[in-house]
Design a protein around this motif. Structure first.
Motif, PDB file in Angstrom:
ATOM      1  N   VAL A 133      10.544  -2.117   1.012  1.00  0.00           N
ATOM      2  CA  VAL A 133      10.895  -0.852   1.335  1.00  0.00           C
ATOM      3  C   VAL A 133      11.636  -1.149   2.185  1.00  0.00           C
ATOM      4  CG1 VAL A 133       9.750  -0.714   4.338  1.00  0.00           C
ATOM      5  CG2 VAL A 133       8.462  -2.182   2.852  1.00  0.00           C
ATOM      6  N   SER A 134      11.431   0.854   2.789  1.00  0.00           N
ATOM      7  CA  SER A 134      13.096   1.298   3.113  1.00  0.00           C
ATOM      8  C   SER A 134      12.661   2.472   3.421  1.00  0.00           C
ATOM      9  CB  SER A 134      14.138   1.898   2.109  1.00  0.00           C
ATOM     10  OG  SER A 134      14.238   1.025   1.742  1.00  0.00           O
ATOM     11  N   GLY A 135      13.925   2.750   4.395  1.00  0.00           N
ATOM     12  CA  GLY A 135      13.291   3.853   5.618  1.00  0.00           C
ATOM     13  C   GLY A 135      13.747   4.402   7.327  1.00  0.00           C
ATOM     14  N   ARG A 136      14.015   5.437   7.587  1.00  0.00           N
ATOM     15  CA  ARG A 136      14.368   5.273   8.382  1.00  0.00           C
ATOM     16  C   ARG A 136      12.851   5.991  10.056  1.00  0.00           C
ATOM     17  NH1 ARG A 136      20.076   8.370  10.266  1.00  0.00           N
ATOM     18  NH2 ARG A 136      19.545   8.765  12.483  1.00  0.00           N
ATOM     19  N   TRP A 137      13.022   5.904  10.768  1.00  0.00           N
ATOM     20  CA  TRP A 137      11.794   6.125  11.667  1.00  0.00           C
ATOM     21  C   TRP A 137      12.157   6.487  13.176  1.00  0.00           C
ATOM     22  CZ3 TRP A 137      11.317   2.028   9.030  1.00  0.00           C
ATOM     23  CH2 TRP A 137      10.245   1.906   7.600  1.00  0.00           C
TER      24      TRP A 137
END
Length: 390
Positions: A133-137
């Motif tokens: 998982v990778s991401g920016r919230w």
């Protein structure tokens, strides 16, 4: 009238004892731009983040109206603290969708704090028994004090985006220890400053598949009537609770000011002026009406959950309608209090200007934004409607 906090035991008394101290530190909370750690810990010890957690995991599993009363009371003292309690509580609903042994790993400590963002701003690559998982919230409210975080992520397999049966992109909530995320200092905003709702990001972390949930496709494994309520309905109800509490706090502020303040050159206090009396009573009636409608709709939905084990689409729509109307009305009431306050209300030393700003940030949340009226209007008029987010 809102349910008295003290009637909700064993939680109510512990929360009530904290509220004067939280209110006294409102300026500090805003200036810090996140909930101070000692306040968050005292709220956790009291059970403020535990109100929707299943009893099987040492949670309180309160009824929806009890949740409203708790969040209302905290927000009446200080809105950002109420907002953090709301996010921590509603995020803990993930526990009801996880296998018990997995949920126990995350939620066994009744004083732990969880947070996260449903919006699928991340990417999760299916690697068989786990996701990478990778991401920016954005809008990671309360993240600085969390033990666990969660973020929505689009699911990819062999490089291809997966889809629900209806063709919509498939996404799940990924749950991971908070220390695997980097918190970014992006929360420079107009209101709700003390919520610390900045961005957080992860890069190539491993999340076991069993530590993910789909709040759209999955069914709760917990049997309680509370978990027959739609998660998005409970989230909207939480936002409305904070908004109503903040508006009640604004009325507290203006009533105290009206009794004490004499405008320049005047002999009478604000409280003695007919226009102030009129506008204040209109505001109280609006707020009371919004609270009563919310309570009526929640009680109808609770009846459906306890007797039929489910909510009809019409009941789910009513829940969202009442929450959205309550949030909107609360902003109007906070504006009225600010306006009555006159010139003194514009100074940063006035709590009225903070109540006004906080109220109008609450109206921007997607769960209670004006677009909800269109969504529930389609249900009311019998038009084809995607109920997944209702």
């Amino acid at each position: 009238m809102m349910q008295p906090l003290e009637s909700i035991e064993p939680l109510g008394h512990a929360i009530a004892m904290l509220l004067p101290g939280i209110a006294a530190r409102a300026d500090e909370i805003e200036q810090t731009r996140h909930l101070p750690a000692d306040i968050a810990q005292s709220m956790a010890q009291a059970g403020a983040f535990n109100i929707l957690r299943p009893k099987s995991l040492q949670g309180l599993e309160l009824t929806p109206m009890e949740m409203v009363a708790v969040l209302h009371a905290i927000a009446r003292a200080e809105a950002s603290a109420g907002w953090c309690a709301m996010i921590g509580s509603t995020t803990a609903l993930n526990a009801a969708y996880l296998a018990h042994d997995v949920a126990k790993e995350i939620y066994a400590d009744p004083h732990s704090i969880t947070g996260g963002v449903f919006a699928p701003m991340g990417r999760a690559d299916d690697m068989g028994d786990h996701y990478v998982v990778s991401g920016r919230w954005q809008w990671g409210s309360g993240s600085a004090n969390c033990d666990w975080l969660s973020g929505g992520a689009m699911i990819f397999k062999d490089g291809e985006l997966q889809r629900f049966d209806n063709g919509a992109p498939y996404h799940r909530m990924m749950i991971f220890p908070a220390d695997q995320a980097e918190l970014l200092d992006t929360w420079h905003v107009m209101g709700m400053k003390g919520t610390g709702s900045g961005d957080f990001t992860v890069k190539q972390i491993i999340v076991p598949k069993e530590r993910s949930v789909s709040l759209i496709a999955d069914k709760p494994v917990e049997p309680g009537a509370l978990y027959q309520f739609p998660v998005f309905g409970l989230l909207a109800l939480g936002v409305a609770s904070v908004a109503l509490g903040n508006a009640a706090g604004a009325l507290d502020e203006i009533e105290a000011l009206a009794k004490a303040k004499k405008p320049q050159g005047g002999q009478r206090s604000l409280a003695e002026r007919g226009v102030v009396q009129t506008e204040l009573m209109r505001a109280q009636a609006k707020l009371g009406g919004a609270e009563a409608y919310l309570r009526e709709c929640v009680e109808a939905c609770w009846h459906g959950a306890t007797t039929r084990g489910e909510l009809s689409p019409e009941e789910r729509a009513l829940l969202r309608l009442a929450a959205t109307y309550a949030t909107e009305t609360s902003a109007e009431v906070a504006k009225t209090a600010f306006t009555i306050g006159g010139g003194s209300a514009v100074y940063m030393t006035s709590n009225l200007q903070r109540r006004f700003r906080d109220a109008h940030v609450a109206t921007q949340h997607i769960a209670t934004a004006s677009s909800v009226y269109e969504l529930v209007g389609r249900v009311a008029l019998g038009l084809p409607t995607d109920l997944a987010m209702l």
